[in-house]
Structure formats: C-alpha cells, structure tokens
Design a protein around this motif. Structure first.
Motif, short mmCIF file in Angstrom:
data_model
loop_
_atom_site.label_atom_id
_atom_site.label_comp_id
_atom_site.label_asym_id
_atom_site.label_seq_id
_atom_site.Cartn_x
_atom_site.Cartn_y
_atom_site.Cartn_z
N SER B 44 0.85 -1.21 0.00
CA SER B 44 0.00 0.00 0.00
C SER B 44 0.88 1.25 0.00
N ALA B 45 1.97 1.20 0.78
CA ALA B 45 2.85 2.37 0.85
C ALA B 45 3.41 2.68 -0.53
N ALA B 46 3.88 1.64 -1.22
CA ALA B 46 4.47 1.85 -2.55
C ALA B 46 3.45 2.48 -3.49
N GLU B 47 2.20 1.98 -3.42
CA GLU B 47 1.15 2.51 -4.31
C GLU B 47 0.76 3.93 -3.93
N THR B 48 0.39 4.11 -2.66
CA THR B 48 -0.14 5.40 -2.21
C THR B 48 0.89 6.52 -2.28
N TRP B 49 2.11 6.22 -1.81
CA TRP B 49 3.14 7.26 -1.78
C TRP B 49 3.53 7.68 -3.19
N GLY B 50 3.46 6.72 -4.12
CA GLY B 50 3.77 7.03 -5.51
C GLY B 50 2.78 8.03 -6.08
#
Lengths: 122, 409
Positions: B44-50
């Motif tokens: 989720s971090a990789a998706e959201t932060w991107g």
C-alpha cells in the motif's frame, strides 16, 4: 567409541621429599597439563575433565570404622586425579595417555581403565 | 533521502519490528498472517506514496496502516470463529478491543520475546538463524539465500518447516521464567553467535550485506543486555567478542575485495572505538565467577586486538584455546588451537597436533596444514593447499590459496 578413565598415580615418598615448587615451575606444569588435555579435547576425545584429588584433609576409613590420616599410610603411591576420555580401543587410550605430564614426575603413572557401561556383564 | 531508496530502507528497518509485534499479539501459529499484513502494508505504501507523495512521517503511516489491517484481520477472525466454530473460546471480545501496540517499548519487548520463541530447542540452529534473519531482522529471502550461499527455495522450505514446527509445539512468544531462562538463553546466544559468524565469515561477496548481518547480531545481543533477566555475564562476553571481531571488519578485506589474513592486516584500519566498547563489555562480563565459552573466546579475541607480540601473546592464546576446548569441543577452535600451537612451539610440533585432528575434507584443515608445511615439506604444503583450493567456495578464498601455492618454490 568407548570411555576410559585415565587415573594418575604418583609416588608418595617422592612427593614428601620434593622441595618447594617455584612459581615458574608451577606455571610450566600448568602449561604441560592444559596442552595435554587441550590436545585430547581438540580431537573431541575428552568426556570429562575429571578432578584433581588433594592430600591435605584426606582420610581413609577401614572396616570397623577405623579412620587413618591420608591415603598413604599403607601405600607408597596414591591417586592424585583422573580424566575420562573417549577412545576406539584400550590401545588407543594408552597412546593418548603416553603424553600425560604425570609421567614427568618421579614415580608418576597413568592407569587406563575402561568405564563399565550398564549393559556390560563382564 | 532518495525516494526510491526510502521504501527498501524502511522495509529493512521496520519489517521485522512490525511482524514481531503482530505475531506476539496473534500467537506463533499466525506468523504467516503477521508477515502478510506487513507485506500488504508496504505494498500500500508503494502505491499510495507514488500517487500522493511521501507522508511527513512515513514510519507512523506504516504503523497506522499495519495496525488497521491487523485489527480488521482480528475482527474477521473473530467473526470466523463465531460463525464457523460456534463455540467461541478465544476471548474474542477482548481480542477485538485490544490495540496493536507499536510503541518503542513494546517493540523491544516483543523482539525479546520473539527471540526466545524463534530460538526454540525444537528446531535446528540453522532454521533458527534463517528465521531470525527473516522475522527479527527483516532481511529478504533473496538476501538470506545469498549470504548463506544457498537457494531461495531452500530458505523458503527451511522457514516453512520451522514455522510449522513452532506451531505444532505451541511455542509461547515470551521470555522464559527464571527456572528456564539459563538453558533457553544458551540457545539464543548460540543462534546470535552463528548469525554474527554468518556475516563475519560468509564467502558472499556482498560486503554491505555481511556487515548488516553482524550489526543485527550485535543489536539483538544488545537487547538481551538491556533486559534485567537476560543481562548475564555470558551475554556481555558474547557482545565483547562481537565488538573485538567486528573491529577488524574493514581491515580483513582490501579495496579489491580480497581477503587479508590477520598477519598482513593494516592495523590502522582496525576500529579503535569498537575495541574500546568491547573492553567495556568484557569488564562487565567478568563480574561473576562464570566462565563461559564466550568469555574464553572474547579473551582470545582481545589478544588479537593487540598487534604487537608482547606479554606472551600466543602462549596466552594457546592456553585460552585449550581451556575453550576442554569446556566444549568445536572443530573451528581445534584448528585455531593448532595454529596457536605453531606460533608457540613451531611448525613440526604443530603438524603433529594438527594431523591428530583428522578433519580431512575440511577447507580450513587443509589450508592450515598447507601453512604449517611451508619450508618443512613444500610438496606436502602444495598438496594441502590444492585440496583446500578444491573445497574453497568463494573467489576471495581461492585467491588467497592461489597466492600461497605460487609462493611455494
């Protein structure tokens, strides 16, 4: 692999007549002993580093509860320690005992005795 | 910080902490679920932060998401238990209401407890090391396989079996009570010692990764020191040993990645600060009468931090190796003892001692005999170095041996 006790015997008379041991001699003896035992342990053949047995404060109790001083009233030599080693045969145990520093002492001897396992009948 | 490096860095630092806290909360049987939740959190971090940019406090963000995911999971599990099992015995209400505590204190407590759960005598020490690397230290399967010189599938299998065993044994995630702690602590120390050695002696060319293994082993040992019931003399001794060894980390590999033997090291590259820290831990290790193998090995390592041959250095090292072996056999200690024997009594007597070890087929046995036979019998030296060369795993080790053979004329 069998276990053998190596029992160290020394001459009581020789001990009694021996002079003071200098610290340097003491250290040299310690070095011989740790090298010898370390060598056996390095081959993974040391089962128990055993004990040294003292002379002071030792007594012998005979039948009829007759108590005498020390182990040496009737014997010329006495046991002063033991270790337990692992060996393929008594011959191999003897080979390992040959480097024992007790043999440098006057009258010093090593007795090699097999440990009796619970399933040994003889 | 480089954003592309941010998530991998956080993963290394936080993965283990989060899995450990969740797993201590769920129980050892749910280690996989804890790992899934944390992996999902990083996804989720990789998706959201991107898309939305990196939050101001990335760690708090990760903890909040992991906490929510975990609570959802507990809720579902509760519903599952109620609907499917009918008889809800797990104190479900309590489970649901309790929070997932990711405070620094609980992270440390959970890691301590998890160390004891993972270093359980029911699984092999190799499995313990792999599990610790994965769950406590957050190394990836790739990294573990690379450092332990095996395949990813081997590591996966090893981890799977170990988790299965811990689940079947219903191992508690807890620091054992005072009756048990002595014995259980020994298992933990063996695992940490091995973890350190994997980093220190690994033939893997990845120097950064190997250093990280060592640092993680030291971090976990330090956790034991910080806890009253585990802060025993032998733990300080192990920490001292690690500091003394790690002080030569930079000196034992040169700029070309080649191994530099102890005798040839540039002592200016020894880390004085680590040696001093080691001294401090060692002083606290000798408070008691306790003499463990870690005490003896730390004392040997201490002598190695002295470059000059003074005060009967090798005589002392030999004496300590003798004591170490009399306490407990170890093939590595036996080989090192034979080397110390050579330094004190010369090659010929050491050859007799070394050959008595009968460790044929061991890389270090043959390279030691090769070394001892130099100038005594160069043909024997060549044979042993050649045998060692056949057993050597890494290019760095082979390079050292090839140089030795070349030097034989």
């Amino acid at each position: 692999m069998k276990e053998f006790a190596l029992i160290f015997r020394i001459d009581g008379n020789a001990v009694a007549s021996a002079g003071e041991v200098t610290p340097a001699q003491m250290q040299e003896r310690m070095t011989y002993w740790t090298n010898w035992m370390g060598g056996i342990a390095a081959r993974d053949r040391l089962s128990s580093s055993g004990h040294r047995l003292g002379i002071r404060e030792s007594k012998t109790i005979a039948s009829g509860n007759v108590v005498t001083d020390g182990p040496y009233t009737e014997v010329k030599e006495f046991i002063n320690g033991y270790v337990i080693i692992k060996a393929q045969s008594v011959d191999e145990a003897v080979e390992m005992a040959k480097g024992c520093p007790i043999l440098f002492a006057e009258g010093g001897k090593v007795e090699v005795r097999p440990l009796v396992a619970p399933d040994d009948n003889n | 910080m480089d954003e592309r490096q941010l998530i991998p860095d956080l993963y290394r630092k936080e993965y283990g902490k989060m899995v450990t806290v969740l797993c201590s909360r769920f129980g050892i049987a749910y280690m996989d679920i804890a790992e899934d939740i944390v992996s999902d959190t990083f996804l989720s971090a990789a998706e959201t932060w991107g898309l939305k940019g990196v939050p101001s406090s990335p760690v708090s963000w990760l903890y909040a998401v992991a906490r929510n995911n975990a609570l959802n999971c507990l809720k579902h599990d509760r519903i599952f238990q109620r609907q499917v099992k009918k008889d809800l015995t797990m104190d479900g209400e309590k489970c649901f209401e309790m929070d997932i505590d990711l405070s620094p204190k609980n992270i440390i407590d959970s890691q301590l407890q998890m160390m004891f759960a993972i270093c359980h005598p029911s699984i092999s020490v190799e499995a313990q090391v792999s599990l610790a690397l994965r769950v406590l230290c957050g190394f990836s399967i790739d990294e573990i396989a690379q450092a332990l010189l095996t395949t990813k599938s081997n590591i996966n299998k090893r981890l799977f079996r170990a988790k299965e065993k811990l689940r079947l044994e219903e191992v508690m995630i807890a620091v054992p009570d005072s009756r048990e702690i002595g014995v259980r602590l020994d298992t933990v120390l063996i695992c940490l010692y091995l973890l350190f050695n994997e980093g220190y002696y690994s033939a893997s060319p990845d120097k950064v990764l190997r250093r990280d293994f060592c640092l993680e082993a030291m971090r976990l040992t330090y956790l034991l020191i910080g806890n009253a019931s585990t802060s025993m003399p032998r733990v300080h001794a192990l920490m001292a040993l690690m500091c003394f060894q790690a002080s030569r980390f930079d000196a034992r590999v040169n700029d070309k990645g080649e191994l530099v033997l102890y005798e040839d090291q540039d002592i200016r590259r020894w880390d004085e600060e680590l040696i001093q820290r080691g001294n401090d831990f060692f002083i606290r290790a000798i408070h008691d009468d306790e003499v463990s193998k870690y005490h003896l090995e730390a004392a040997i390592a201490w002598w190695h931090t002295h470059p000059v041959e003074e005060g009967e250095k090798w005589e002392n090292i030999l004496r300590l190796y003798n004591q170490r072996l009399i306490l407990e056999y170890s093939p590595v200690a036996a080989l090192n003892r034979a080397y110390a024997f050579y330094r004190v009594y010369g090659r010929e007597r050491a050859i007799v001692e070394a050959k008595a070890l009968q460790l044929s087929g061991n890389l270090f046995y043959h390279s030691l005999l090769g070394e001892l036979y130099i100038d005594v019998d160069n043909e024997q030296a060549r044979q042993h170095f050649t045998q060692a060369l056949e057993l050597a795993g890494s290019p760095a080790e082979r390079a050292v041996l090839e140089k030795k053979i070349e030097g034989l004329k």
